[in-house]
Enzyme design. Structure first.
Site, short mmCIF file in Angstrom:
data_model
loop_
_atom_site.label_atom_id
_atom_site.label_comp_id
_atom_site.label_asym_id
_atom_site.label_seq_id
_atom_site.Cartn_x
_atom_site.Cartn_y
_atom_site.Cartn_z
N GLU A 1 0.84 -1.19 0.00
CA GLU A 1 0.00 0.00 0.00
C GLU A 1 0.89 1.25 0.00
O GLU A 1 1.70 1.45 0.90
CB GLU A 1 -0.88 -0.04 1.26
CG GLU A 1 -1.71 1.19 1.48
CD GLU A 1 -2.31 1.25 2.90
OE1 GLU A 1 -2.94 2.26 3.19
OE2 GLU A 1 -2.12 0.31 3.69
N ASP B 1 -1.08 -1.13 5.83
CA ASP B 1 -1.02 -0.60 7.20
C ASP B 1 -2.05 -1.28 8.10
O ASP B 1 -3.10 -1.73 7.62
CB ASP B 1 -1.28 0.91 7.20
CG ASP B 1 -0.13 1.68 6.56
OD1 ASP B 1 0.96 1.09 6.43
OD2 ASP B 1 -0.32 2.85 6.18
N ASP C 1 -4.41 -0.31 9.88
CA ASP C 1 -5.48 0.63 10.25
C ASP C 1 -6.69 0.35 9.38
O ASP C 1 -6.71 -0.60 8.60
CB ASP C 1 -4.99 2.08 10.10
CG ASP C 1 -4.53 2.39 8.68
OD1 ASP C 1 -4.80 1.57 7.76
OD2 ASP C 1 -3.91 3.45 8.47
N ASP D 1 -7.93 1.96 6.80
CA ASP D 1 -7.66 2.03 5.35
C ASP D 1 -6.94 0.77 4.87
O ASP D 1 -7.24 0.23 3.80
CB ASP D 1 -6.80 3.26 5.02
CG ASP D 1 -7.62 4.54 5.11
OD1 ASP D 1 -8.86 4.41 5.13
OD2 ASP D 1 -7.02 5.63 5.17
#
Length: 639
Positions: free
Chosen positions: A428, A501, A503, A505
């Site tokens: 990402e 990541d 998180d 997203d």
């Protein structure tokens, strides 16, 4: 069908030692799949009693210490001496291969346990087994070890009930990987059986827990209810599934079908309650009939016919886009290809299904022209998109961003070419991609950075996927095509590692990629080629000592406690994202095969996975995140 069911109905073909020598031949594997197959074999016997009309309640219980118990209220396995073998029929059924009532057409008209290896196989592969039979006012019991009787068939009391209880413990020396049963895997198969046999109830209990977990599976609506369950949360046409059933030459066909607003085909076929995952003649008959009926209807519809060239016909893929169907057959003498029975071979069944579906579907559409119009409209939309995609395919290949080798410009490829040794990290963001390129082993690790929001493929047409600038580099890098053209033999990497990541997203990107793989390259997941990288959350370091990387807040606390009086002197760095790590850190923590942690993504069952993707790919992020966490298996691996 004869009303009597006694020892004379049990017919024999001999030999059991081979099962322990070559278990894979009989149950497919000695891994988790084979272990769960033991339960299915015993439950199938109870289901056969239910299909014959003698049983309506089955209990499956997982007891502590990896013991399984299956109870039914059927007639009870006969216990009287066999006329030619001169031992109790119960002992015969549990200790001889190919012994059972399934070969005697008077006892069972149709049966799932066709080969007759079922319960005797389970016995052979168990440390011990015990069978309790309630029959004729008495209760009988026999015990076995590794398939060998340790007691005679003994009458242990009187009772006013009837049925059979089988308890066993799988042999650890055979099932070396695991002997622990997965509640979710078993519940999926038991739910399937309850849908396919609307007259029975299956009680599934997990007695390994402090408070036993219990699930009652009973579906009066049968396969119509199955289709509605699969289509939950989707827009459907018609509102109630189209139901077709009929009998010819003792072959019973039952079909339920309904279209939804997706573009995915979701057909499940069964023969005598066995999931024919590889299809067969019954499925071919259904597919050819559906295509023929809709093509004939299209020729009679001037308005829709004009939308595609007159020399173009609707293909099977056009008419099955968005179709959910359950096809359940009862075949007295099924011919399956292979012991795992996943493909039907009877040629006469194709003709039976084809003619029945053509006839009944034509009548249904004549009586429901509005439904026909909607289904045809969708199929014609598929055909026009397919024709346009075919014409655009060549132009797409010439698009910029693909170099002369057909690889995307952003891909940093590895130098080795053996797919078994090569890994593709899909990363990402460009900054994390830069760190990954610096930290990687360039011989075996390729890096493909992704940027921007990815496409949710759940509700878009295939050509939108092919032309999507975020997914096109993934398709090109893997080199194996996608959708109907996917060829696993051409795959360039046998490890595809999604590195995003930790998180919301990152979760979103992981889920969108997994949805894409599941819908367009499902073999990647089935073969265990897809992984989720697990970057650390914290770095704990005391002075110039070697840093320790940890993955949870609990692990961080444990590391700090180890430092005792020095804990306050330690520096703790929290990584908000992959971009915060330099190449060396990323290699040490997330990419070095000696140290990294990864999760392998598995699909326990296609029905469950399909339903989960359909439900979870709505607007809510939370169910998606939960799905990923529950369906990715932890694997600390260097393979």
């Amino acid at each position: 069908m004869s009303a009597t069911y006694d020892a004379g109905n049990i017919q024999v073909l001999k030999g059991l030692e081979a099962v322990r020598k070559r278990p894979g031949m009989y149950i497919g594997s000695t891994g988790p799949k084979g272990l769960h197959h033991l339960v299915y074999e015993v439950v199938d016997n109870s289901i056969d009693e239910a299909m014959a009309g003698f049983c309506d309640t089955i209990t499956v219980a997982l007891e502590k210490d990896d013991i399984v118990r299956v109870e039914d209220n059927g007639r009870g396995i006969p216990v009287d001496p066999h006329p030619t073998e001169h031992i109790s029929a119960l002992e015969l059924v549990l200790t001889r291969l190919h012994a059972g009532g399934k070969f005697d057409k008077g006892s069972y008209k149709v049966s799932g346990g066709l080969h007759g290896v079922g319960v005797s196989c389970v016995n052979a592969l168990s440390t011990w087994m015990e069978a309790v039979v309630m029959r004729g006012g008495h209760k009988y019991c026999q015990k076995y070890e590794q398939g060998i009787p340790k007691t005679k068939v003994e009458m242990i009391g009187d009772c006013d009930s009837h049925g059979t209880i089988i308890r066993w413990k799988a042999d650890k020396s055979i099932f070396t990987e695991t002997t622990t049963y997965d509640f979710d895997v078993l519940s999926l198969r038991l739910r399937e059986l309850a849908f396919l046999n609307s007259g029975i109830q299956i009680l599934f209990r997990d007695e390994r827990l402090e408070t036993p977990k219990e699930m009652l599976l009973k579906f009066e609506g049968g396969i119509n209810q199955f289709v509605l369950y699969l289509n939950e949360g989707k827009q459907v046409v018609p509102a109630e599934p189209i139901y077709i059933n009929g009998e010819q030459n003792d072959v019973i066909t039952e079909l339920s079908m309904q279209y939804n607003d997706s573009y995915n085909e979701n057909i499940h076929s069964f023969v005598n309650d066995i999931n024919t995952r590889d299809g067969g003649t019954h499925l071919e008959g259904f597919k050819s009939a559906l295509t023929a009926v809709l093509n004939k209807s299209l020729d009679a519809n001037e308005k829709l016919r004009k939308r595609i060239d007159k020399d173009e016909k609707l293909t099977g893929d056009d008419v099955r886009a968005g179709l959910t169907a359950v096809l359940s057959m009862k075949v007295p003498e099924p011919e399956f290809e292979g012991q795992t029975k996943e493909k039907l071979g009877n040629t006469e069944v194709r003709t039976i299904v084809d003619s029945l579906v053509k006839e009944r579907l034509t009548i249904f559409f004549e009586q429901n022209p509005h439904t026909l119009e909607k289904i045809l409209d969708k199929a014609v939309g598929e055909a026009t998109a397919r024709i346009a995609a075919r014409k655009a395919k060549e132009a797409t290949r010439r698009k910029s961003g693909i170099d002369s080798f057909g690889l995307p410009g952003k891909l940093s490829d590895c130098s080795w070419k053996d797919p078994e040794k090569c890994e593709l990290y899909i990363v990402e963001g460009d900054s994390a991609g830069g760190s990954a390129k610096k930290g990687r082993d360039s011989h075996t690790q390729a890096i493909l950075p992704l940027w921007g929001k990815m496409l949710n493929v759940e509700k878009v047409r295939p050509e939108k996927v092919m032309n999507n600038d975020k997914l096109e580099p993934v398709i090109a890098s893997l080199g194996a095509g996608f959708g109907k053209d996917f060829n696993i033999e051409k795959l360039r990497y046998h490890k595809i590692i999604i590195m995003a990541d930790a998180d919301v997203d990152g979760s979103h990107i992981r889920t969108l990629l997994l949805t894409f793989f599941f819908r367009y390259m499902p073999e990647l997941i089935e073969k265990g080629y897809v992984y989720l990288a697990m970057p650390p959350l914290f770095k704990v370091q005391l002075g110039k000592q070697k840093p320790v990387y940890v993955y949870t807040e609990e692990e961080r606390e444990a590391e700090l406690q180890k430092l005792g009086e020095n804990r306050d002197k330690a520096s703790v760095q929290r990584y908000k994202g992959l971009g915060e790590m330099d190449g060396t850190q990323l290699w040490e923590t997330t990419m070095d095969p000696a140290n990294r942690k990864m999760k392998i993504v598995t699909i326990p069952d296609a029905i469950a996975a399909d339903k989960i993707f359909s439900v979870c790919m709505g607007e809510e992020v939370e169910p998606r995140r939960k799905f990923i966490e529950e369906n990715a298996v932890y694997a600390n691996l260097d393979v």
